[in-house]
Design a protein around this motif. Structure first.
Motif, PDB file in Angstrom:
ATOM      1  N   LEU A 264      -1.724 -18.340   9.364  1.00  0.00           N
ATOM      2  CA  LEU A 264      -0.659 -17.333   9.344  1.00  0.00           C
ATOM      3  C   LEU A 264      -0.101 -17.161   7.933  1.00  0.00           C
ATOM      4  CD1 LEU A 264       1.271 -18.250  12.629  1.00  0.00           C
ATOM      5  CD2 LEU A 264      -0.192 -16.246  12.227  1.00  0.00           C
ATOM      6  N   ASP A 265       0.093 -18.271   7.242  1.00  0.00           N
ATOM      7  CA  ASP A 265       0.579 -18.189   5.868  1.00  0.00           C
ATOM      8  C   ASP A 265      -0.429 -17.471   4.981  1.00  0.00           C
ATOM      9  OD1 ASP A 265       2.605 -19.192   3.783  1.00  0.00           O
ATOM     10  OD2 ASP A 265       0.691 -19.947   2.996  1.00  0.00           O
ATOM     11  N   LEU A 266      -1.736 -17.732   5.222  1.00  0.00           N
ATOM     12  CA  LEU A 266      -2.774 -17.053   4.456  1.00  0.00           C
ATOM     13  C   LEU A 266      -2.734 -15.545   4.688  1.00  0.00           C
ATOM     14  CD1 LEU A 266      -5.275 -17.216   2.643  1.00  0.00           C
ATOM     15  CD2 LEU A 266      -6.646 -17.603   4.715  1.00  0.00           C
ATOM     16  N   ALA A 267      -2.556 -15.144   5.934  1.00  0.00           N
ATOM     17  CA  ALA A 267      -2.464 -13.710   6.243  1.00  0.00           C
ATOM     18  C   ALA A 267      -1.255 -13.082   5.565  1.00  0.00           C
ATOM     19  CB  ALA A 267      -2.398 -13.514   7.749  1.00  0.00           C
ATOM     20  N   ALA A 268      -0.127 -13.793   5.536  1.00  0.00           N
ATOM     21  CA  ALA A 268       1.073 -13.280   4.882  1.00  0.00           C
ATOM     22  C   ALA A 268       0.853 -13.112   3.389  1.00  0.00           C
ATOM     23  CB  ALA A 268       2.252 -14.212   5.155  1.00  0.00           C
ATOM     24  N   LYS A 269       0.194 -14.072   2.773  1.00  0.00           N
ATOM     25  CA  LYS A 269      -0.067 -13.989   1.334  1.00  0.00           C
ATOM     26  C   LYS A 269      -1.043 -12.857   1.026  1.00  0.00           C
ATOM     27  CE  LYS A 269       2.440 -17.500  -0.023  1.00  0.00           C
ATOM     28  NZ  LYS A 269       2.941 -17.971   1.289  1.00  0.00           N
ATOM     29  N   GLN A 270      -2.008 -12.608   1.893  1.00  0.00           N
ATOM     30  CA  GLN A 270      -2.926 -11.488   1.695  1.00  0.00           C
ATOM     31  C   GLN A 270      -2.182 -10.157   1.771  1.00  0.00           C
ATOM     32  OE1 GLN A 270      -5.745 -12.383   4.794  1.00  0.00           O
ATOM     33  NE2 GLN A 270      -7.162 -13.434   3.387  1.00  0.00           N
TER      34      GLN A 270
ATOM     35  N   LEU B  55      -1.814 -16.521  -2.964  1.00  0.00           N
ATOM     36  CA  LEU B  55      -2.928 -16.429  -2.021  1.00  0.00           C
ATOM     37  C   LEU B  55      -3.945 -17.541  -2.260  1.00  0.00           C
ATOM     38  CD1 LEU B  55      -4.466 -14.972   0.215  1.00  0.00           C
ATOM     39  CD2 LEU B  55      -5.445 -13.465  -1.540  1.00  0.00           C
ATOM     40  N   SER B  56      -4.227 -17.862  -3.522  1.00  0.00           N
ATOM     41  CA  SER B  56      -5.163 -18.945  -3.843  1.00  0.00           C
ATOM     42  C   SER B  56      -4.637 -20.298  -3.347  1.00  0.00           C
ATOM     43  CB  SER B  56      -5.394 -18.991  -5.359  1.00  0.00           C
ATOM     44  OG  SER B  56      -6.264 -20.054  -5.701  1.00  0.00           O
ATOM     45  N   ALA B  57      -3.313 -20.526  -3.538  1.00  0.00           N
ATOM     46  CA  ALA B  57      -2.715 -21.772  -3.054  1.00  0.00           C
ATOM     47  C   ALA B  57      -2.772 -21.842  -1.532  1.00  0.00           C
ATOM     48  CB  ALA B  57      -1.277 -21.893  -3.539  1.00  0.00           C
ATOM     49  N   SER B  58      -2.532 -20.712  -0.868  1.00  0.00           N
ATOM     50  CA  SER B  58      -2.580 -20.689   0.593  1.00  0.00           C
ATOM     51  C   SER B  58      -3.996 -20.972   1.097  1.00  0.00           C
ATOM     52  CB  SER B  58      -2.082 -19.345   1.105  1.00  0.00           C
ATOM     53  OG  SER B  58      -2.099 -19.300   2.519  1.00  0.00           O
ATOM     54  N   ARG B  59      -5.007 -20.426   0.404  1.00  0.00           N
ATOM     55  CA  ARG B  59      -6.381 -20.726   0.785  1.00  0.00           C
ATOM     56  C   ARG B  59      -6.694 -22.213   0.626  1.00  0.00           C
ATOM     57  NH1 ARG B  59      -9.037 -15.500  -2.307  1.00  0.00           N
ATOM     58  NH2 ARG B  59      -8.851 -14.017  -0.545  1.00  0.00           N
ATOM     59  N   ASN B  60      -6.174 -22.807  -0.450  1.00  0.00           N
ATOM     60  CA  ASN B  60      -6.375 -24.250  -0.635  1.00  0.00           C
ATOM     61  C   ASN B  60      -5.722 -25.042   0.497  1.00  0.00           C
ATOM     62  OD1 ASN B  60      -7.788 -23.868  -2.999  1.00  0.00           O
ATOM     63  ND2 ASN B  60      -5.995 -24.137  -4.322  1.00  0.00           N
ATOM     64  N   GLN B  61      -4.494 -24.649   0.866  1.00  0.00           N
ATOM     65  CA  GLN B  61      -3.793 -25.338   1.950  1.00  0.00           C
ATOM     66  C   GLN B  61      -4.581 -25.237   3.254  1.00  0.00           C
ATOM     67  OE1 GLN B  61      -0.475 -26.959   1.676  1.00  0.00           O
ATOM     68  NE2 GLN B  61      -1.233 -26.885  -0.422  1.00  0.00           N
ATOM     69  N   THR B  62      -5.166 -24.077   3.497  1.00  0.00           N
ATOM     70  CA  THR B  62      -5.973 -23.904   4.709  1.00  0.00           C
ATOM     71  C   THR B  62      -7.223 -24.779   4.658  1.00  0.00           C
ATOM     72  OG1 THR B  62      -5.191 -21.615   4.884  1.00  0.00           O
ATOM     73  CG2 THR B  62      -7.132 -22.217   6.164  1.00  0.00           C
TER      74      THR B  62
END
Length: 355
Positions: A96-102, A157-164
């Motif tokens: 969900l966080d990744l979608a928000a950052k996108q 977005l890059s940080a969110s992808r890393n978290q995922t």
């Protein structure tokens, strides 16, 4: 009267003969004893340590993010490859966080495109002198601000992808998972160890050293390592000796690096680590071998031929918590009793027990 005296003497003689026969027929007391060979450093207390075969590199693995474990992909004892998934967390929140950052990036890019289009129009109007240069400069700053927002959104977005991606625990190297605690349903914090990876490569022996043997172990040039499963002894050298004692055992963890190719050894095997004989003219005996009588020290020396003991006076040069340094009275190679010294007598016959 003479007949009475003669009869009495005959009776006394018969009783004495009977007593002698009973004494001769009594079995001799044979006492089992433990012993040490003087000069055998490997038999002394503190020179032999039980150890365990361990990997040279052991890594505690943990998730870099918090969450609930939803999948356990390997078990303890399984061999894994570098990059292989070991366990997974519930990725819902991170997705969900990744979608928000996108979405934020898309909005920032749209705003940047609009600001750039407006700047183009402002420059056209400036050429026709419909607006001032100050208005163009203000619009140019708006473009720069929009570009900064795009860069910020891309970084987020890059940080969110890393978290995922961190929701999946992977192996850092080839090796064996020696411990796996990430069971489904377990909620873990970021950095909480949930697995231990023993990497492939060289093997070592982990031992615990008492404080009275620290200097001896530290100065030892080499060690003889014998596996309980059998096989030829291995040579090893001290690689690491902890500076602080273990708070539970009050001993100092140490690692003995094995010489040669040790990759074939199985993790967890039990081994004996023996210090080599020390170059010294003084002999050391366990304290249990000493017999103290009226302020003097004695030992029971064993005769190999008759298996009888004889008490020998010795001169003690020094005593530590486990052993005594013998200055005289015992020679290298003499067999000396090490247990039950107060229960023996001169020329008593004994039976040797395994050391």
């Amino acid at each position: 009267m003479k007949k009475t005296i003669t009869a009495s003497l005959a009776l006394l003689g018969a009783l004495a003969l009977s007593a002698c026969q009973d004494k001769a027929s009594a079995p001799e007391d044979i006492r089992p004893v433990r012993y040490i060979v003087a000069g055998d450093a490997a038999a002394l207390s503190g020179s032999r340590y039980a150890g365990e075969i361990r990997a040279r590199h052991e890594t505690q693995l943990a998730f870099r993010v918090a969450g609930k474990v939803v999948a356990k992909l390997v078990n303890s004892g399984e061999r894994v490859k570098k990059g292989q998934p070991l366990a997974r967390l519930d990725p819902s929140d991170y997705q969900l966080d990744l979608a928000a950052k996108q979405a934020q990036l898309a909005a920032a890019e749209s705003d940047l495109a609009q600001q750039q289009l407006n700047l183009k129009r402002y420059r056209e109007l400036l050429a026709k002198q419909f607006i001032s240069q100050a208005q163009v400069d203000a619009q140019s700053n708006g473009v720069n601000a929009a570009q900064a927002k795009v860069n910020q959104a891309r970084a987020a977005l890059s940080a969110s992808r890393n978290q995922t991606a961190y929701a999946t625990l992977t192996a850092d190297a080839d090796g064996v998972v020696s411990q796996m605690q990430a069971e489904p349903g377990l909620v873990v914090a970021a950095g909480q160890p949930v697995a231990k990876l023993s990497q492939d490569g060289s093997r070592e022996v982990a031992i615990q050293v008492p404080e009275n043997a620290l200097e001896t172990v530290r100065k030892a040039g080499s060690f003889r390592v014998t596996l309980w499963k059998g096989g030829a002894p291995l040579e090893g050298k001290l690689r690491e000796l902890a500076a602080d004692a273990d708070p539970v055992t009050r001993t100092y963890p140490a690692r003995i690096a094995l010489s040669g190719d040790s990759r074939g050894l199985q993790l967890g095997m039990t081994a004996d680590v023996v210090l080599p004989a020390q170059a010294s003219h003084q002999l050391r005996l366990p304290l249990s071998a000493l017999l103290d009588l009226q302020g003097k020290h004695y030992v029971w020396k064993i005769d190999d031929k008759t298996l009888r003991v004889s008490r020998k006076p010795v001169e003690v040069a020094a005593i530590d918590s486990d052993n005594a340094v013998i200055a005289s009275g015992v020679r290298a190679g003499d067999k000396v009793v090490t247990a039950g010294v107060h229960l023996l007598h001169e020329q008593q016959r004994i039976k040797l027990l395994d050391r």
